[in-house]
Design an enzyme around this catalytic site. Structure first.
Site, PDB file in Angstrom:
ATOM      1  N   ASP A 176      14.126 -63.701  -1.692  1.00 20.95           N
ATOM      2  CA  ASP A 176      14.569 -63.774  -3.085  1.00 20.95           C
ATOM      3  C   ASP A 176      15.296 -62.487  -3.474  1.00 20.95           C
ATOM      4  O   ASP A 176      16.356 -62.516  -4.102  1.00 20.95           O
ATOM      5  CB  ASP A 176      13.340 -63.986  -3.981  1.00 20.95           C
ATOM      6  CG  ASP A 176      13.702 -64.407  -5.398  1.00 20.95           C
ATOM      7  OD1 ASP A 176      14.822 -64.905  -5.619  1.00 20.95           O
ATOM      8  OD2 ASP A 176      12.839 -64.259  -6.288  1.00 20.95           O
ATOM      9  N   HIS A 276      10.281 -70.501  -2.912  1.00 27.05           N
ATOM     10  CA  HIS A 276      11.544 -70.197  -3.596  1.00 27.05           C
ATOM     11  C   HIS A 276      12.424 -69.297  -2.732  1.00 27.05           C
ATOM     12  O   HIS A 276      13.596 -69.586  -2.489  1.00 27.05           O
ATOM     13  CB  HIS A 276      11.207 -69.521  -4.940  1.00 27.05           C
ATOM     14  CG  HIS A 276      12.388 -68.991  -5.685  1.00 27.05           C
ATOM     15  ND1 HIS A 276      13.186 -69.774  -6.485  1.00 27.05           N
ATOM     16  CD2 HIS A 276      12.900 -67.733  -5.760  1.00 27.05           C
ATOM     17  CE1 HIS A 276      14.138 -69.032  -7.029  1.00 27.05           C
ATOM     18  NE2 HIS A 276      13.980 -67.784  -6.605  1.00 27.05           N
TER      19      HIS A 276
END
Length: 384
Positions: A176, A276
């Protein structure tokens, strides 16, 4: 927006606290914010932090009231938590857990008109510091960003909790955070508006670049530290890069293609269950391809992120180059009006993005083979 004068702006949480066993001091930092906190944590998280949180809050003269988190930051879950805040007459709501818990609590705190606090138990996303929440459908498909007029009043990260968590969480956080600089530099180049609601500041862009530099220097030793459940200087630096630097950098520096591609990937059932940051890493690699970045840079990125433990092929997110319809649907979702891919300094069509997604499979396999890195394994989502 009615304002015609362009502005540059940077936003940040009111206070950031990080350190080994920092959770034992939560009460001390929470007391100035409210007298009636509501804690939101799932049973798994509460099982390993509950004792320390209770002791810390009691020591600060604060009541301990906890509610469970439902698992997905959906509109329904936000409404449920908002109701619980009202029911308990809470004046500050505290998210203890991962990015999903934190996003749901931020949205509920804003809806209820009270302060909100992030206590991440992993360093897997930059959600803890931001003034926005990512809302999903009840099935886990990206639905919308919700923006708030302020950031959390407190972000408190216990690096021992991060060290105790599975290494895959830290790897996801690196995925991320690595996107932060790639996207911020594109946003700067196109002079696009950031998530903070203005043009990028020197500060936001510099912090995004610092996050990138810290991660390339420290991510691999930090991963080793987590595998041994120990806190080291390298881990402290990576936690700060994943959480604070990436949070400030993405919000005040800007998002571009990588996160839009992440949002596109959520439209394919095959990717459900991935973290994510794992999907963002596919987005970052695809953004580099779209940019026509120097081949040496792309090779370095594939080798480094593979070593961190992140996916660099479609195979590792459950897709193949033959999934033509799925890849096109991902590209269509990633390029809808208002998506951050339009912050790129050039137009990205559905066809361009589909081609770039297809191209990373053969490219990454070749780079990994040349570097003696393992063959990618097909990701298969666990169906509940």
């Amino acid at each position: 927006m009615t304002e015609t004068t362009p502005i540059r702006t940077v936003i940040s949480p009111a206070r950031y606290v990080q350190g080994k066993n920092a959770i034992t001091r939560l009460g001390e930092f929470l007391a100035p914010l409210g007298n009636s906190p509501l804690l939101v944590a799932d049973d798994l998280v509460w099982g390993f932090v509950g004792h320390d949180v209770e002791a810390s809050l009691s020591g600060a003269g604060l009541p301990v009231i906890r509610e469970d988190f439902g698992g997905i930051p959906s509109a329904r879950e936000v409404d449920r938590l908002t109701g619980l805040i009202t029911q308990h007459s809470a004046d500050v709501v505290v998210a203890v857990g991962g990015g999903s818990t934190i996003d749901a609590v931020k949205a509920a705190g804003y809806a209820a008109g009270i302060r909100w606090v992030s206590v991440p138990t992993v360093a897997s996303t930059d959600a803890p510091t931001s003034a926005l929440a990512v809302i999903y459908t009840d099935e886990g498909v990206f639905e919308e960003y919700r923006f708030f007029p302020k950031n959390p009043d407190l972000v408190l990260v216990d690096t021992q909790l991060v060290a105790n968590a599975p290494a895959s969480f830290l790897a996801a956080g690196v995925g991320d955070a690595l996107a932060t600089w790639l996207e911020a530099r594109s946003t700067r180049q196109s002079n696009a508006t950031t998530m903070a609601g203005g043009l990028a500041t020197l500060t936001g862009t510099a912090l995004a670049q610092l996050s990138w530099d810290v991660l390339w220097e420290n991510a691999l030793p930090a991963m080793d530290a987590v595998r041994d459940n120990v806190v080291t200087p390298a881990l402290e630096k990576v936690v700060e890069a994943n959480t604070l630097l990436s949070g400030l950098g993405f919000e005040s520096g800007g998002l571009a293609a990588a996160h839009a591609i992440h949002n596109g990937l959520t439209a394919a059932d095959q990717t459900h269950g991935l973290a994510h940051g794992q999907k963002v890493n596919i987005g970052s690699l695809t953004q580099l391809v779209l940019e026509g970045a120097p081949t040496a840079d792309i090779i370095d990125f594939i080798e480094f992120t593979t070593r961190v433990g992140l996916p660099t092929t479609l195979t590792e997110v459950g897709l193949t180059t033959d999934d033509t319809d799925d890849l096109r649907r991902i590209a269509e979702t990633a390029t809808v009006g208002g998506e951050t891919i339009h912050n790129m300094p050039f137009e990205v069509s559905v066809g361009d993005l589909t081609s770039a997604l297809v191209s990373i499979e053969r490219l990454s396999r070749r780079v990994r083979s040349n570097a003696g890195l393992p063959e990618p394994e097909l990701y298969q989502p666990r169906h509940h």
